[in-house]
Design a protein around this motif. Structure first.
Motif, PDB file in Angstrom:
ATOM      1  N   LEU A  15       0.735  -1.190   0.023  1.00 16.67           N
ATOM      2  CA  LEU A  15       0.019   0.127   0.172  1.00 16.67           C
ATOM      3  C   LEU A  15       1.040   1.307  -0.053  1.00 16.67           C
ATOM      4  N   ASP A  16       1.945   1.383   0.702  1.00 16.71           N
ATOM      5  CA  ASP A  16       2.852   2.479   0.941  1.00 16.71           C
ATOM      6  C   ASP A  16       3.541   2.654  -0.448  1.00 16.71           C
ATOM      7  N   LEU A  17       4.035   1.606  -1.354  1.00 19.93           N
ATOM      8  CA  LEU A  17       4.325   1.557  -2.506  1.00 19.93           C
ATOM      9  C   LEU A  17       3.205   2.408  -3.417  1.00 19.93           C
ATOM     10  N   SER A  18       2.040   1.945  -3.292  1.00 24.90           N
ATOM     11  CA  SER A  18       1.132   2.543  -4.215  1.00 24.90           C
ATOM     12  C   SER A  18       0.890   3.922  -3.748  1.00 24.90           C
ATOM     13  N   ARG A  19       0.720   4.268  -2.658  1.00 27.70           N
ATOM     14  CA  ARG A  19       0.880   5.824  -2.288  1.00 27.70           C
ATOM     15  C   ARG A  19       1.791   6.627  -2.949  1.00 27.70           C
ATOM     16  N   GLN A  20       2.863   6.076  -2.920  1.00 29.84           N
ATOM     17  CA  GLN A  20       4.129   6.939  -3.639  1.00 29.84           C
ATOM     18  C   GLN A  20       4.270   6.653  -5.259  1.00 29.84           C
ATOM     19  N   VAL A  24       4.790  -0.508 -10.209  1.00 26.86           N
ATOM     20  CA  VAL A  24       5.588  -1.301 -10.506  1.00 26.86           C
ATOM     21  C   VAL A  24       6.010  -2.514  -9.289  1.00 26.86           C
ATOM     22  N   GLU A  25       6.594  -1.874  -8.385  1.00 21.17           N
ATOM     23  CA  GLU A  25       7.013  -2.695  -7.350  1.00 21.17           C
ATOM     24  C   GLU A  25       5.783  -2.926  -6.415  1.00 21.17           C
ATOM     25  N   ALA A  26       4.751  -2.166  -6.386  1.00 20.69           N
ATOM     26  CA  ALA A  26       3.436  -2.783  -5.616  1.00 20.69           C
ATOM     27  C   ALA A  26       3.051  -3.830  -6.204  1.00 20.69           C
ATOM     28  N   VAL A  27       3.076  -3.858  -7.528  1.00 15.98           N
ATOM     29  CA  VAL A  27       2.291  -5.194  -8.288  1.00 15.98           C
ATOM     30  C   VAL A  27       3.102  -6.348  -8.230  1.00 15.98           C
ATOM     31  N   ASN A  28       4.530  -6.201  -7.963  1.00 16.22           N
ATOM     32  CA  ASN A  28       5.309  -7.370  -7.920  1.00 16.22           C
ATOM     33  C   ASN A  28       5.187  -7.929  -6.334  1.00 16.22           C
ATOM     34  N   LEU A  29       5.129  -7.005  -5.441  1.00 16.49           N
ATOM     35  CA  LEU A  29       4.791  -7.485  -4.025  1.00 16.49           C
ATOM     36  C   LEU A  29       3.307  -8.189  -4.006  1.00 16.49           C
ATOM     37  N   GLY A  57      -5.502  -4.895  -8.728  1.00 16.04           N
ATOM     38  CA  GLY A  57      -6.049  -4.354  -9.854  1.00 16.04           C
ATOM     39  C   GLY A  57      -6.055  -2.929 -10.199  1.00 16.04           C
ATOM     40  N   PHE A  58      -6.059  -2.259  -9.038  1.00 18.40           N
ATOM     41  CA  PHE A  58      -5.920  -0.871  -9.239  1.00 18.40           C
ATOM     42  C   PHE A  58      -4.656  -0.491  -9.774  1.00 18.40           C
ATOM     43  N   ALA A  59      -3.679  -1.077  -9.134  1.00 18.17           N
ATOM     44  CA  ALA A  59      -2.151  -0.550  -9.557  1.00 18.17           C
ATOM     45  C   ALA A  59      -1.994  -1.140 -10.787  1.00 18.17           C
ATOM     46  N   LEU A  60      -2.604  -2.194 -11.526  1.00 22.21           N
ATOM     47  CA  LEU A  60      -2.536  -2.673 -12.762  1.00 22.21           C
ATOM     48  C   LEU A  60      -3.123  -1.394 -13.719  1.00 22.21           C
ATOM     49  N   ARG A  61      -4.236  -0.814 -13.228  1.00 20.20           N
ATOM     50  CA  ARG A  61      -5.092   0.059 -14.072  1.00 20.20           C
ATOM     51  C   ARG A  61      -4.294   1.412 -14.120  1.00 20.20           C
ATOM     52  N   GLU A  62      -3.627   1.720 -12.904  1.00 28.63           N
ATOM     53  CA  GLU A  62      -2.898   2.732 -13.181  1.00 28.63           C
ATOM     54  C   GLU A  62      -1.364   2.778 -14.077  1.00 28.63           C
ATOM     55  N   LEU A  63      -1.236   1.550 -14.176  1.00 28.94           N
ATOM     56  CA  LEU A  63       0.039   1.024 -15.079  1.00 28.94           C
ATOM     57  C   LEU A  63      -0.464   0.984 -16.621  1.00 28.94           C
ATOM     58  N   GLY A  64      -1.603   1.298 -16.799  1.00 23.97           N
ATOM     59  CA  GLY A  64      -2.093   1.037 -18.095  1.00 23.97           C
ATOM     60  C   GLY A  64      -2.120  -0.511 -18.705  1.00 23.97           C
TER      61      GLY A  64
END
Length: 232
Positions: A15-20, A24-29, A57-64
């Motif tokens: 979650l911290d990685l996503s907030r920053q 990519v790091e968030a998805v890997n974790l 899913g949200f992180a992947l959406r942000e990554l396109g």
């Protein structure tokens, strides 16, 4: 499904990685966490798996990466089907809402509309305010999609439907969505060149919400947009 302490520290780091914005790091974790949690087969691990699938899913959406995001939300929906507790139902509703957004982005507006109707059917009449708010959000998003497509009258119809169904709610979880619908009506009317009507909608946001801290963000934007309309 109940709260699970299992790998909670890793979830917090993701979650911290996503907030920053370190998606990519968030998805890997999240991928590592999900791989572990799929093998656990306990109620506690299923709860945390739901959180990870939603956030992944949200992180992947942000990554396109919409197709992978859809897969994440689909797995979350399958995980939650059959569970009636509020947390699972909330995850299910959020998964469907994200899925609708992605379907529209991938060129399937009819599928997105049907998904929004599914959310309405599942949650509009529930006793839980947070779940009713998901149903209201489905209509809010539908209106926004139609406005973005230049289908302004259809957008207004979606917002009107939301306000007719949810505009008199007492709980601010739902009232915030209703206030956002009034605000969006103002934006749509402004896009249509109906500036005085847009101003009246922004005034209606202020009158409806007053000084309620729960709606301070919507009120602030309504005042900003009203100022912009007055200059036209």
């Amino acid at each position: 499904l109940r709260w699970a302490p299992l790998t909670y520290g890793d979830q917090s780091r993701a979650l911290d990685l996503s907030r920053q914005g370190r998606w990519v790091e968030a998805v890997n974790l999240y991928d590592r966490l999900i791989g572990q949690l799929r093998k656990a087969h306990t109620e506690e691990s299923e709860h945390l798996l739901g959180q990870c699938l939603l956030n992944r899913g949200f992180a992947l959406r942000e990554l396109g990466r919409p197709v992978e995001a859809l897969e994440s939300f689909d797995e979350l929906a399958r995980l939650c089907e059959g569970h009636t507790d509020p947390d699972s139902q909330s995850y299910l509703g959020k998964a469907l809402l994200h899925r609708a957004w992605l379907m529209a982005a991938l060129g399937d507006p009819d599928g997105a509309t049907q998904m929004a109707e599914d959310v309405m059917a599942k949650f509009a009449d529930t006793e839980q305010p947070s779940l009713r708010a998901l149903a209201a959000t489905a209509l809010l998003q539908e209106g926004a999609r139609r406005n973005d497509a230049g289908r302004h009258e259809e957008a207004l119809t979606a917002y009107d439907r939301l306000l007719e169904r949810f505009g008199h709610e007492a709980d601010w979880t739902v009232r915030h969505v209703a206030a956002s619908a009034i605000f969006n009506r103002g934006n749509t009317l402004g896009d249509m060149g109906r500036h005085m009507e847009a101003i009246r909608e922004y005034d209606r946001v202020v009158a409806t919400c007053g000084a309620a801290p729960e709606a301070a963000d919507v009120v602030a934007w309504a005042l900003v947009n009203k100022g912009s309309e007055l200059q036209k």
